[in-house]
Design a protein around this motif. Structure first.
Motif, short mmCIF file in Angstrom:
data_model
loop_
_atom_site.label_atom_id
_atom_site.label_comp_id
_atom_site.label_asym_id
_atom_site.label_seq_id
_atom_site.Cartn_x
_atom_site.Cartn_y
_atom_site.Cartn_z
N ASN A 28 -16.02 36.44 1.91
CA ASN A 28 -14.96 37.13 1.18
C ASN A 28 -13.64 37.05 1.94
OD1 ASN A 28 -16.64 37.89 -0.93
ND2 ASN A 28 -17.08 39.91 -0.09
N ALA A 29 -13.72 37.17 3.26
CA ALA A 29 -12.52 37.16 4.09
C ALA A 29 -11.83 35.81 4.12
CB ALA A 29 -12.86 37.59 5.51
N ILE A 30 -12.59 34.72 4.02
CA ILE A 30 -12.00 33.39 4.15
C ILE A 30 -11.91 32.66 2.80
CG2 ILE A 30 -12.65 33.16 6.56
CD1 ILE A 30 -14.61 31.14 4.03
N LYS A 31 -12.10 33.40 1.72
CA LYS A 31 -12.07 32.79 0.38
C LYS A 31 -10.75 32.06 0.15
CE LYS A 31 -13.02 33.80 -4.48
NZ LYS A 31 -13.37 34.86 -5.46
N GLY A 32 -10.84 30.81 -0.30
CA GLY A 32 -9.66 29.99 -0.53
C GLY A 32 -9.25 29.17 0.67
N LEU A 33 -9.89 29.43 1.82
CA LEU A 33 -9.53 28.72 3.06
C LEU A 33 -10.68 27.81 3.54
CD1 LEU A 33 -7.97 31.77 4.95
CD2 LEU A 33 -6.73 29.95 3.74
N GLU A 34 -11.62 27.58 2.68
CA GLU A 34 -12.82 26.84 3.07
C GLU A 34 -12.50 25.43 3.59
OE1 GLU A 34 -14.04 29.84 -0.05
OE2 GLU A 34 -12.38 28.43 0.24
N ASN A 35 -11.44 24.82 3.09
CA ASN A 35 -11.12 23.45 3.48
C ASN A 35 -10.08 23.36 4.60
OD1 ASN A 35 -12.86 22.25 1.54
ND2 ASN A 35 -11.33 22.66 -0.05
N GLU A 36 -9.74 24.49 5.18
CA GLU A 36 -8.82 24.49 6.31
C GLU A 36 -9.47 23.84 7.52
OE1 GLU A 36 -5.54 25.91 6.90
OE2 GLU A 36 -5.54 25.65 4.73
N PRO A 37 -8.67 23.19 8.38
CA PRO A 37 -9.23 22.57 9.58
C PRO A 37 -9.68 23.61 10.61
CG PRO A 37 -6.85 22.45 9.63
CD PRO A 37 -7.21 22.97 8.27
N GLU A 38 -10.55 23.17 11.52
CA GLU A 38 -10.98 24.06 12.60
C GLU A 38 -9.76 24.53 13.40
OE1 GLU A 38 -14.35 25.10 13.88
OE2 GLU A 38 -14.32 24.87 11.70
N GLY A 39 -9.74 25.80 13.71
CA GLY A 39 -8.63 26.37 14.47
C GLY A 39 -7.45 26.79 13.62
N GLY A 40 -7.55 26.64 12.29
CA GLY A 40 -6.45 26.97 11.40
C GLY A 40 -6.55 28.36 10.80
N ALA A 41 -6.07 28.48 9.56
CA ALA A 41 -5.96 29.78 8.90
C ALA A 41 -7.32 30.42 8.66
CB ALA A 41 -5.22 29.63 7.57
#
Length: 207
Positions: free
Chosen positions: A96-109
């Motif tokens: 739930n906390a990272i919803k929408g950020l699944e494709n962000e790179p390691e170390g990112g948002a």
């Protein structure tokens, strides 16, 4: 450019305690990272460890890392002085906390929101039980942004009404010391950060 020396700030807090032992709630991301942190902090603080890591995937890995933390505290002979507070595994909180950020790179948002989730819960519990400070072992790793973690911890602490303990535990040989302690106590050391995205990244890198 951030020029703060978080370990010197920690030194000042210890010095100003005048020999008293403030109560500290330390969020543990894993046993290996907790090793040198506990070695340092238990000298000056009454430490309790919080095990709250809903990001870890799969659940079998979560359990293995928790068992390693317990093993570490036993082998460091801290069972009489360090309590472990544990929360029930609920990976949905992380997703739930990272919803929408699944494709962000390691170390990112995505990682930043993972930090925020765990630090917020640590602060909430620290406030509830009247701890003087809260902090996290997350700053031990050279792969983690200590400036971001400290800034986030300070903001969360102010919002929650509990003091953040500044740290950059990788400094002063902290990360190397954790490796030495893991070898000494023959602890399990994981090969990826914790979440399914970091596991996938590791597997792709190995290929």
């Amino acid at each position: 450019m951030n020029k703060r020396n978080y370990m010197k700030e920690l030194d000042c807090i210890i010095k100003n305690a005048d020999g008293k032992r403030p109560r500290l709630l330390l969020h543990s991301c894993c046993g290996p990272c907790s090793s040198s942190c506990l070695e340092l902090l238990t000298e000056y603080f009454d430490v309790s460890v919080l095990w709250y890591n809903p990001n870890i995937f799969p659940e079998t890995e979560y359990n293995k890392r928790y068992e390693t933390l317990v093993e570490l505290i036993e082998k460091m002979e801290l069972t009489d002085s360090v309590k472990i507070l544990t929360e029930t595994y609920n990976s949905r909180e992380y997703y739930n906390a990272i919803k929408g950020l699944e494709n962000e790179p390691e170390g990112g948002a995505r990682c930043a929101e993972c930090f925020r989730l765990r630090l917020t819960e640590t602060a909430r519990i620290a406030k509830h039980y009247g701890y003087d400070y809260f902090c996290s072992t997350l700053t031990l790793s050279r792969h983690k942004n200590a400036v971001l973690i400290n800034s986030m911890g300070e903001d969360i602490g102010k919002a929650m009404g509990v003091s953040w303990l500044p740290s950059d535990f990788k400094k002063r040989n902290g990360e190397n010391r954790s490796i030495e302690l893991c070898e000494k106590f023959q602890l399990y050391r994981q090969l990826y950060c914790g979440c399914e995205f970091s596991l996938r990244n590791r597997e792709e890198h190995e290929k």
